[in-house]
Design a protein around this motif. Structure first.
Motif, mmCIF file in Angstrom:
data_model
loop_
_atom_site.group_PDB
_atom_site.id
_atom_site.type_symbol
_atom_site.label_atom_id
_atom_site.label_comp_id
_atom_site.label_asym_id
_atom_site.label_seq_id
_atom_site.Cartn_x
_atom_site.Cartn_y
_atom_site.Cartn_z
ATOM 1 N N UNK A 43 -35.498 -9.652 -76.807
ATOM 2 C CA UNK A 43 -34.597 -10.812 -76.235
ATOM 3 C C UNK A 43 -35.736 -11.974 -75.516
ATOM 4 N N UNK A 44 -36.581 -11.465 -75.048
ATOM 5 C CA UNK A 44 -37.888 -12.333 -74.523
ATOM 6 C C UNK A 44 -38.537 -13.127 -75.389
ATOM 7 N N UNK A 45 -38.822 -12.046 -76.658
ATOM 8 C CA UNK A 45 -39.716 -12.599 -77.729
ATOM 9 C C UNK A 45 -39.020 -13.759 -78.651
ATOM 10 N N UNK A 46 -37.616 -13.460 -78.933
ATOM 11 C CA UNK A 46 -36.629 -14.478 -79.489
ATOM 12 C C UNK A 46 -36.520 -15.633 -78.643
ATOM 13 N N UNK A 47 -36.339 -15.254 -77.508
ATOM 14 C CA UNK A 47 -36.435 -16.934 -76.375
ATOM 15 C C UNK A 47 -37.739 -17.527 -76.597
ATOM 16 N N UNK A 48 -38.772 -16.985 -76.663
ATOM 17 C CA UNK A 48 -40.244 -17.674 -76.766
ATOM 18 C C UNK A 48 -40.245 -18.419 -78.083
ATOM 19 N N UNK A 49 -39.763 -17.857 -79.119
ATOM 20 C CA UNK A 49 -39.601 -18.350 -80.312
ATOM 21 C C UNK A 49 -38.634 -19.429 -80.691
ATOM 22 N N UNK A 50 -37.713 -19.370 -80.097
ATOM 23 C CA UNK A 50 -36.465 -20.398 -80.334
ATOM 24 C C UNK A 50 -36.803 -21.582 -79.387
ATOM 25 N N UNK A 51 -36.875 -21.309 -77.952
ATOM 26 C CA UNK A 51 -37.212 -22.263 -77.013
ATOM 27 C C UNK A 51 -38.374 -23.052 -77.362
ATOM 28 N N UNK A 52 -39.406 -22.579 -77.778
ATOM 29 C CA UNK A 52 -40.598 -23.294 -78.159
ATOM 30 C C UNK A 52 -40.442 -24.105 -79.449
ATOM 31 N N UNK A 53 -39.772 -23.604 -80.412
ATOM 32 C CA UNK A 53 -39.612 -24.248 -81.728
ATOM 33 C C UNK A 53 -38.645 -25.452 -81.369
ATOM 34 N N UNK A 54 -37.584 -25.266 -80.644
ATOM 35 C CA UNK A 54 -36.484 -26.348 -80.903
ATOM 36 C C UNK A 54 -36.989 -27.423 -79.624
ATOM 37 N N UNK A 55 -37.800 -27.021 -78.709
ATOM 38 C CA UNK A 55 -38.170 -28.226 -77.694
ATOM 39 C C UNK A 55 -39.263 -29.060 -78.132
ATOM 40 N N UNK A 56 -40.088 -28.332 -79.175
ATOM 41 C CA UNK A 56 -41.133 -28.894 -79.814
ATOM 42 C C UNK A 56 -40.726 -29.729 -80.964
ATOM 43 N N UNK A 57 -39.680 -29.629 -81.557
ATOM 44 C CA UNK A 57 -39.050 -30.264 -82.599
ATOM 45 C C UNK A 57 -38.374 -31.562 -82.047
ATOM 46 N N UNK A 58 -37.394 -31.328 -81.032
ATOM 47 C CA UNK A 58 -36.555 -32.485 -80.802
ATOM 48 C C UNK A 58 -36.759 -33.006 -79.503
ATOM 49 N N UNK A 59 -37.374 -32.287 -78.647
ATOM 50 C CA UNK A 59 -37.379 -32.966 -76.885
ATOM 51 C C UNK A 59 -38.806 -32.547 -76.267
ATOM 52 N N UNK A 60 -39.542 -31.910 -76.883
ATOM 53 C CA UNK A 60 -40.761 -31.529 -76.066
ATOM 54 C C UNK A 60 -41.694 -32.535 -75.744
ATOM 55 N N UNK A 61 -42.156 -32.493 -74.767
ATOM 56 C CA UNK A 61 -43.548 -33.367 -74.302
ATOM 57 C C UNK A 61 -44.834 -32.897 -75.257
ATOM 58 N N UNK A 62 -45.183 -33.835 -76.097
ATOM 59 C CA UNK A 62 -46.383 -33.305 -76.771
ATOM 60 C C UNK A 62 -47.487 -32.561 -76.086
ATOM 61 N N UNK A 63 -47.675 -31.311 -76.670
ATOM 62 C CA UNK A 63 -48.697 -30.363 -76.031
ATOM 63 C C UNK A 63 -47.854 -29.522 -75.065
ATOM 64 N N UNK A 64 -46.888 -29.751 -74.656
ATOM 65 C CA UNK A 64 -46.242 -28.781 -73.580
ATOM 66 C C UNK A 64 -45.713 -27.551 -74.337
ATOM 67 N N UNK A 65 -45.737 -26.253 -73.994
ATOM 68 C CA UNK A 65 -45.226 -25.139 -74.415
ATOM 69 C C UNK A 65 -44.128 -24.736 -73.729
ATOM 70 N N UNK A 66 -43.027 -24.211 -74.148
ATOM 71 C CA UNK A 66 -41.997 -23.631 -73.686
ATOM 72 C C UNK A 66 -41.579 -22.101 -74.242
ATOM 73 N N UNK A 67 -40.921 -21.597 -73.297
ATOM 74 C CA UNK A 67 -40.603 -20.336 -73.414
ATOM 75 C C UNK A 67 -40.004 -19.501 -72.633
ATOM 76 N N UNK A 68 -39.835 -18.064 -72.540
ATOM 77 C CA UNK A 68 -39.209 -17.309 -71.575
ATOM 78 C C UNK A 68 -40.112 -17.339 -70.474
ATOM 79 N N UNK A 69 -39.495 -17.472 -69.090
ATOM 80 C CA UNK A 69 -40.600 -17.843 -67.768
ATOM 81 C C UNK A 69 -40.250 -16.762 -66.902
ATOM 82 N N UNK A 70 -41.132 -16.446 -66.110
ATOM 83 C CA UNK A 70 -40.644 -15.597 -64.805
ATOM 84 C C UNK A 70 -39.810 -16.112 -63.837
ATOM 85 N N UNK A 71 -40.130 -17.308 -63.729
ATOM 86 C CA UNK A 71 -38.942 -18.255 -62.781
ATOM 87 C C UNK A 71 -37.838 -17.974 -62.864
ATOM 88 N N UNK A 72 -37.124 -18.012 -64.330
ATOM 89 C CA UNK A 72 -35.943 -17.787 -64.627
ATOM 90 C C UNK A 72 -35.404 -16.202 -64.655
#
Length: 504
Positions: A43-72
């Motif tokens: 569940x965490x790995x799927x989140x890291x893959x999908x969140x990282x991919x979609x944010x980089x494709x349509x809405x990510x700040x260049x160079x910023x990595x997104x995924x499952x985080x401890x704060x959430x």
């Protein structure tokens, strides 16, 4: 044209290799955060893959990595424990919708309201949180490592940090983190060294994330359960993402688009919720690894996500052989690079109240969560600002030959300066004609209006005439007891607006 093509190819190479380094470091992080949230590692790995991919494709700040985080994850754990993982998926979808709305309303600009001391505390606090998150890796079955096992772990961590520190001084062709992972993993495997590996934490093998509509009742009871969590998660995710964007802006000398980041994060979480992921946001630690490894474009985030998916599908056995110590060493270098060590030297050069805000935000970040820390920091900064500005109000009294006394007001009049404003006048001993000139003062809120009204009433009860000059039109509209005392001057009266609901 050849030079341009060569530069483009080399940039792509840097982004792809940096993405590979990030993907390798993402594995234990995603697994660990899944455990924190009380869900399966996939569940965490799927989140890291999908969140990282979609944010980089349509809405990510260049160079910023997104995924499952401890704060959430620390917020999700109680929801999962009480209602189950299906309610988590529904919450993630609603969380994404709220983030999209936030971006469409163009609220990303409000990140500018976060003062620099709060930013400093945020960065230092997250660096400490990242460091503390690595400490459990020195345990096996809940017990601390001892003897040869501990020395092996520390040796590999130290070796990784040396490679990360010195290799970039000789070459930047290959990310130092990738060299450390590949080289030290090879040493451990071929030398048969006994040390903790990724496979000892959890198996990361799986299939493509399946489409799955959350199995929850579609009624108001469900909404009452998931809405509070969705609001908190959306706020934490947006704050961490937008602050991470600001940190990367300073590092790279570029500027991200806050509203686009918000929409991208929201879209990613909506999709993730329908594909069995725990949701996510920007990761400052992984983003720092990416930037330091040469990943400056969205391609690096896309590459990291695709590499992570390939690990899940095809290379899980190889990835599970990587020593955890190497990944811990990389994260320790991230901590060293993230923490603003210069803040210690600044403490003797900046106001004490700013030092207090930095320390406050750092401590609250470590012991609670990022959203609370930033809100507390902004409130503390606002109160300090209000207190400082409240000291700046004063009046210059002048007695005219005609017997009138003029008070020339200076400084802002608002809720915090009302008390001092009242002390500036002496109705009992003032002459019968008193003029208060607001040409150099700003009436900011309804507390100020009420203070003017009360002062006018005091002079009226004593049978004295009070004249109010250079008040704006909206001030006059709000004055109930002193409205008739205002001298209107069309050419000189200001035209600002007061923060008051009555004028809305």
């Amino acid at each position: 044209m050849f030079t341009l093509y060569k530069k483009h190819v080399w940039s792509a190479k840097d982004d792809i290799l940096s993405g590979l380094t990030v993907a390798l470091a993402l594995v234990p992080e995603a697994v660990a955060f899944a455990f924190v949230a009380g869900v399966h590692p996939l569940v965490g790995l799927y989140a890291a893959f999908m969140v990282g991919l979609i944010t980089s494709l349509i809405g990510g700040r260049p160079g910023m990595i997104s995924g499952a985080t401890g704060a959430l994850a620390v917020v999700m754990v109680s929801l999962v424990a009480q209602h189950g993982v299906e309610y988590l998926f529904a919450t993630v979808v609603l969380m994404g919708v709220l983030q999209i709305i936030f971006g469409l309303l163009k609220f990303g600009k409000f990140i500018r309201m976060v003062p620099y001391p709060v930013m400093l505390g945020f960065v230092n606090g997250l660096a400490i949180v990242i460091f503390l998150a690595q400490i459990p890796q020195f345990k096996v079955d809940g017990a601390w490592m001892q003897g040869a096992e501990l020395y092996m772990m520390l040796g590999l961590v130290f070796a990784t940090m040396l490679i990360m520190h010195f290799l970039p001084k000789f070459t930047s062709a290959v990310p130092a983190g990738l060299v450390a992972i590949a080289g030290l993993s090879a040493v451990v495997i071929f030398a048969g060294l006994d040390t903790k590996t990724v496979g000892d934490i959890a198996s990361i093998g799986g299939s493509l994330p399946p489409f799955h509509i959350p199995s929850v009742p579609l009624n108001l009871d469900t909404l009452y359960i998931i809405l509070p969590y969705a609001v908190i998660l959306a706020a934490i995710g947006l704050i961490e993402s937008l602050l991470t964007m600001t940190v990367l802006d300073e590092l790279t000398g570029t500027r991200g688009q806050g509203n686009r980041v918000s929409i991208g994060q929201g879209a990613a979480n909506v999709v993730t919720g329908f594909f069995g992921g725990m949701g996510g946001c920007a990761m400052i630690g992984q983003s720092m690894i990416n930037i330091s490894s040469g990943g400056r474009r969205n391609l690096s985030g896309i590459a990291a996500a695709l590499f992570l998916l390939s690990f899940i599908l095809f290379a899980n056995e190889l990835i599970e052989m990587i020593p955890v110590a190497v990944l811990v060493g990389i994260m320790f270098m991230v901590v060293i690079g993230t923490f603003e060590w210069g803040s210690f030297n600044m403490f003797n050069k900046i106001p004490k109240q700013d030092v207090f805000v930095v320390v406050l935000v750092t401590v609250v970040t470590v012991f609670t969560d990022l959203a609370i820390a930033v809100v507390v920091g902004v409130i503390a900064s606002a109160l300090v600002f209000a207190w400082q500005n409240a000291k700046h109000i004063y009046a210059v009294p002048k007695d005219l030959e005609s017997g009138e006394r003029v008070y020339e007001m200076h400084g802002p009049l608002f809720f915090a300066s009302v008390h001092k404003f009242n002390e500036l006048f002496d109705p009992k001993n003032d002459p019968d004609e008193v003029i208060i000139d607001f040409a150099h003062s700003r009436v900011a809120d309804h507390s100020a209006i009420e203070a003017i009204d009360n002062l006018a009433e005091k002079y009226t009860k004593l049978g004295k005439k009070l004249h109010l000059r250079h008040l704006s039109k909206d001030c006059k509209e709000l004055l109930e007891k002193a409205g008739g005392l205002v001298e209107v001057n069309i050419k000189e009266d200001p035209h600002y607006h007061i923060a008051d609901d009555k004028l809305a």
